[in-house]
Design a protein around this motif. Sequence first.
Motif, PDB file in Angstrom:
ATOM      1  N   GLU A 185       0.813  -1.212   0.000  1.00  0.00           N
ATOM      2  CA  GLU A 185       0.000   0.000   0.000  1.00  0.00           C
ATOM      3  C   GLU A 185       0.850   1.266   0.000  1.00  0.00           C
ATOM      4  O   GLU A 185       0.361   2.358  -0.290  1.00  0.00           O
ATOM      5  CB  GLU A 185      -0.943   0.017   1.213  1.00  0.00           C
ATOM      6  N   ASP A 186       2.156   1.141   0.305  1.00  0.00           N
ATOM      7  CA  ASP A 186       3.032   2.304   0.291  1.00  0.00           C
ATOM      8  C   ASP A 186       3.497   2.653  -1.113  1.00  0.00           C
ATOM      9  O   ASP A 186       3.541   3.817  -1.496  1.00  0.00           O
ATOM     10  CB  ASP A 186       4.271   2.060   1.169  1.00  0.00           C
ATOM     11  N   SER A 187       3.876   1.653  -1.891  1.00  0.00           N
ATOM     12  CA  SER A 187       4.459   1.944  -3.201  1.00  0.00           C
ATOM     13  C   SER A 187       3.916   1.079  -4.329  1.00  0.00           C
ATOM     14  O   SER A 187       4.174   1.347  -5.491  1.00  0.00           O
ATOM     15  CB  SER A 187       5.975   1.746  -3.143  1.00  0.00           C
ATOM     16  N   GLY A 188       3.218   0.022  -4.008  1.00  0.00           N
ATOM     17  CA  GLY A 188       2.732  -0.879  -5.048  1.00  0.00           C
ATOM     18  C   GLY A 188       3.720  -1.959  -5.411  1.00  0.00           C
ATOM     19  O   GLY A 188       3.414  -2.828  -6.226  1.00  0.00           O
ATOM     20  N   TRP A 189       4.934  -1.945  -4.818  1.00  0.00           N
ATOM     21  CA  TRP A 189       5.935  -2.949  -5.155  1.00  0.00           C
ATOM     22  C   TRP A 189       5.643  -4.245  -4.421  1.00  0.00           C
ATOM     23  O   TRP A 189       5.594  -4.300  -3.202  1.00  0.00           O
ATOM     24  CB  TRP A 189       7.335  -2.453  -4.794  1.00  0.00           C
ATOM     25  N   THR A 190       5.457  -5.336  -5.189  1.00  0.00           N
ATOM     26  CA  THR A 190       5.149  -6.632  -4.586  1.00  0.00           C
ATOM     27  C   THR A 190       6.078  -7.735  -5.065  1.00  0.00           C
ATOM     28  O   THR A 190       5.997  -8.858  -4.582  1.00  0.00           O
ATOM     29  CB  THR A 190       3.701  -7.043  -4.912  1.00  0.00           C
ATOM     30  N   GLY A 191       6.950  -7.442  -6.028  1.00  0.00           N
ATOM     31  CA  GLY A 191       7.824  -8.468  -6.575  1.00  0.00           C
ATOM     32  C   GLY A 191       7.564  -8.665  -8.055  1.00  0.00           C
ATOM     33  O   GLY A 191       6.690  -8.029  -8.651  1.00  0.00           O
ATOM     34  N   PHE A 192       8.333  -9.577  -8.667  1.00  0.00           N
ATOM     35  CA  PHE A 192       8.240  -9.805 -10.103  1.00  0.00           C
ATOM     36  C   PHE A 192       7.242 -10.910 -10.422  1.00  0.00           C
ATOM     37  O   PHE A 192       7.008 -11.814  -9.612  1.00  0.00           O
ATOM     38  CB  PHE A 192       9.620 -10.179 -10.668  1.00  0.00           C
ATOM     39  N   THR A 193       6.712 -10.849 -11.636  1.00  0.00           N
ATOM     40  CA  THR A 193       5.812 -11.897 -12.126  1.00  0.00           C
ATOM     41  C   THR A 193       6.272 -12.365 -13.496  1.00  0.00           C
ATOM     42  O   THR A 193       6.935 -11.613 -14.227  1.00  0.00           O
ATOM     43  CB  THR A 193       4.366 -11.380 -12.229  1.00  0.00           C
ATOM     44  N   GLU A 194       5.947 -13.591 -13.836  1.00  0.00           N
ATOM     45  CA  GLU A 194       6.341 -14.126 -15.139  1.00  0.00           C
ATOM     46  C   GLU A 194       5.710 -13.317 -16.269  1.00  0.00           C
ATOM     47  O   GLU A 194       4.534 -12.958 -16.219  1.00  0.00           O
ATOM     48  CB  GLU A 194       5.920 -15.591 -15.251  1.00  0.00           C
TER      49      GLU A 194
END
Length: 353
Positions: free
Chosen positions: A279-288
Amino acid sequence: MEDESDRATKHKNDDDPSIHWERLQESQRKKMKVLKEETEKLQKEKDTMNVVGPASNNDDDIFEINVGGKVIFALRSTLCLVAPDTMFSHMFSGRWDGSLTRDSTDRVFLDHDPELIEIIVNFLRTKKIEDHSNPVKSPTIPDGKKKEFETLLHYFGLSDFFYPSPLLLPLDIANIEVVQPHGSVVDVTKGVNKIQFTNASRERYSFVACKPSLDVSEEGSFWKVTIDVLPDDNNHWIYLGIIGNIGVNERSYSDSTSYGWAANNQVFNGGSIRRVRSEDSGWTGFTEGECLYFHLKSDRLTMLSVQKNLKFVIGIATTAIHEYYIHFNFSTFGAKISLEPLSDEERKLLSET
């Protein structure tokens, strides 16, 4: 004493168009004569300047230059390296030797900061022996003197030589060297405009870097990474970013010169991990299948996720590290990513988002 007849004649002449025309022509003739005389005078001065002395053809002439009390020795060929269109090269071309300011021992005297003039001369020396496949970087200027140095370069006509405008060329895939300091555990497949990296290790982290170093000046450096394959693994790990030290161990992401993004909401800033909330930045990790645009400029690294339409920025320390490299780290067997240059349209999208 002027009588009525004379005044009448003068008044009549003032009203006569032919008289006005004659006076105008006479005025123009006088102006043209003055202009011609001034032009001839300027041309004589110019001709005199051009024959002050014949230009020397001896590049091995040694100059002793007194710069504010410090003596610098340099070859004429070094001082005239940026020829022929700069004030600096004109000064030492040989044509003006007789008109240069001299000290009491007949050394050429420059009334400038000796430290800055020495930087100029040393840079010219290095450029003389430059390997064009490994261009010489612009010199580092002492703190507090950058503005003075820029003014000096402008005065001598050397600004573009020391800080050339960047040629916004795409990432040169053909000349990229892939570095794996701790063994070949990542398979590398290089095409014309793409390099694909496949993690071949089941047991440890795999550190990969790309040489040469990135350009952080002016417009900076751009590149694109695509997550081609990301196996369904709860512990999958892919790290993307930059690093200033390519001799570190396989846990390169934790090095103090490392900046980038990884799985599980992790952001690395100078090797220090910072776990952020979505919720702070939208960064959650990578996806295929995810496509990511990168831009390194001056003191910041930017990553844009095209699919998520989200941009992420990390501040970069620039005081101690002067070179950074594209940096990958894997720990997921079979993971594949691709490195490509950014097109002009993609760069525009990155700057506008």
